[in-house]
Every structure is written in C-alpha cells, then in structure tokens.
Design an enzyme around this catalytic site. Structure first.
Site, PDB file in Angstrom:
ATOM      1  N   CYS A 270      -2.391  -3.153   7.481  1.00 23.29           N
ATOM      2  CA  CYS A 270      -1.960  -2.966   9.028  1.00 23.29           C
ATOM      3  C   CYS A 270      -2.249  -1.742   9.186  1.00 23.29           C
ATOM      4  CB  CYS A 270      -0.552  -3.401   8.994  1.00 23.29           C
ATOM      5  SG  CYS A 270       0.649  -1.745   8.291  1.00 23.29           S
TER       6      CYS A 270
ATOM      7  N   GLU B 220       0.807  -1.286  -0.027  1.00 23.25           N
ATOM      8  CA  GLU B 220      -0.181   0.086  -0.050  1.00 23.25           C
ATOM      9  C   GLU B 220       0.820   1.061   0.000  1.00 23.25           C
ATOM     10  OE1 GLU B 220      -2.088  -2.918   2.872  1.00 23.25           O
ATOM     11  OE2 GLU B 220      -0.058  -2.508   2.111  1.00 23.25           O
TER      12      GLU B 220
END
Length: 143
Positions: free
Chosen positions: A98, A72
């Site tokens: 996360c 990401e």
C-alpha cells in the site's frame, strides 16, 4: 543457475510467512533479503500484546483493518528491533505494498520490491502519486 529462480524462492518463503497472519481479511507475508540472505520477515497482524483480529474480529475503518500492522512494516520493525540495517536490501511480498508501506520501504533504504499479486492499487500508480518514476518490470519495482 540450477534450481529455482531466486525471486520465486523468496516469494515462496513470503507465502509461508503469510500463514502466520492473524487478520482473516488477507494473509500477507514479507521477507527482506540482502545478498541472498534473509534479514527479517513479517506478516500482517495486531501490534504486540493486543488481541488478534481472528480472535476478536477486525476493526474496520474506510475498508481497512486499523488493528493490523502490515507485513512490510512488521519486517522493517523486526530488523530495527534487532539492529539490522536494511540499506540496499530487497523485499519480497505476497502482495504489492500500500502507499504507506511503500513510503516506509523507500525510507528504510530497500532497493527493490518484488511481489506476487497486486493489492488494490497498482504500484506504478502509487509511485506516480508520490511524484517519483521508478522502473517496474515483471512484478518488481526498482527504487
């Protein structure tokens, strides 16, 4: 709509992007999209110019590979490097983000997160830890 569902289409592309990952612990791919156009992609791997985990082994601290930049973040950085605004875009990821990636996704102005599998902690729990309530349905988070 004829053909495949758009979410499945972009998740399949994220899975293909994940094949470029260089950390053997988990291959993750991300695709950032706006108006059905791909803005950036990313996969988990070492920072540019540094040795890859698959070549020299992982540097693990508290059960996390600290040599790896998450997919990401790499996608967000690719967009930034190329001067592409992510405001109002969507991200499709092979695994749920996360907490650090989730915070960066929020700050980048990305509107939705769609993922295939939960990574460690369910995103709803992470959002609660951040003190925010967002809608989560069918592996999609509306921010």
């Amino acid at each position: 709509m004829s053909g495949r569902d758009w979410n499945r289409y972009f998740l399949d592309i994220a899975k293909t992007v994940s094949t470029r990952a260089t950390c053997p612990r988990l291959h993750v791919g991300a695709v950032i999209v706006k108006n059905r156009n791909i803005l950036a992609t990313g996969y988990n791997g070492s920072a540019a110019g540094l040795p890859h985990c698959e070549d020299v082994g992982c540097k693990v601290f508290e059960n996390h590979c600290i040599a790896t930049v998450h997919a990401e973040i790499n996608a967000i950085l690719q967009a930034a490097k190329n001067g592409v605004s992510l405001s109002g875009s969507d991200i499709f990821v092979t695994h749920s983000p996360c907490i650090n990636c989730l915070k960066c996704i929020i700050n980048a102005g990305i509107y939705t997160i769609t993922y295939d599998q939960v990574y460690r902690t369910h995103p709803e729990e992470l959002l609660n830890q951040l003190g925010t309530r967002k809608l989560i349905t069918d592996n999609t988070i509306l921010l």
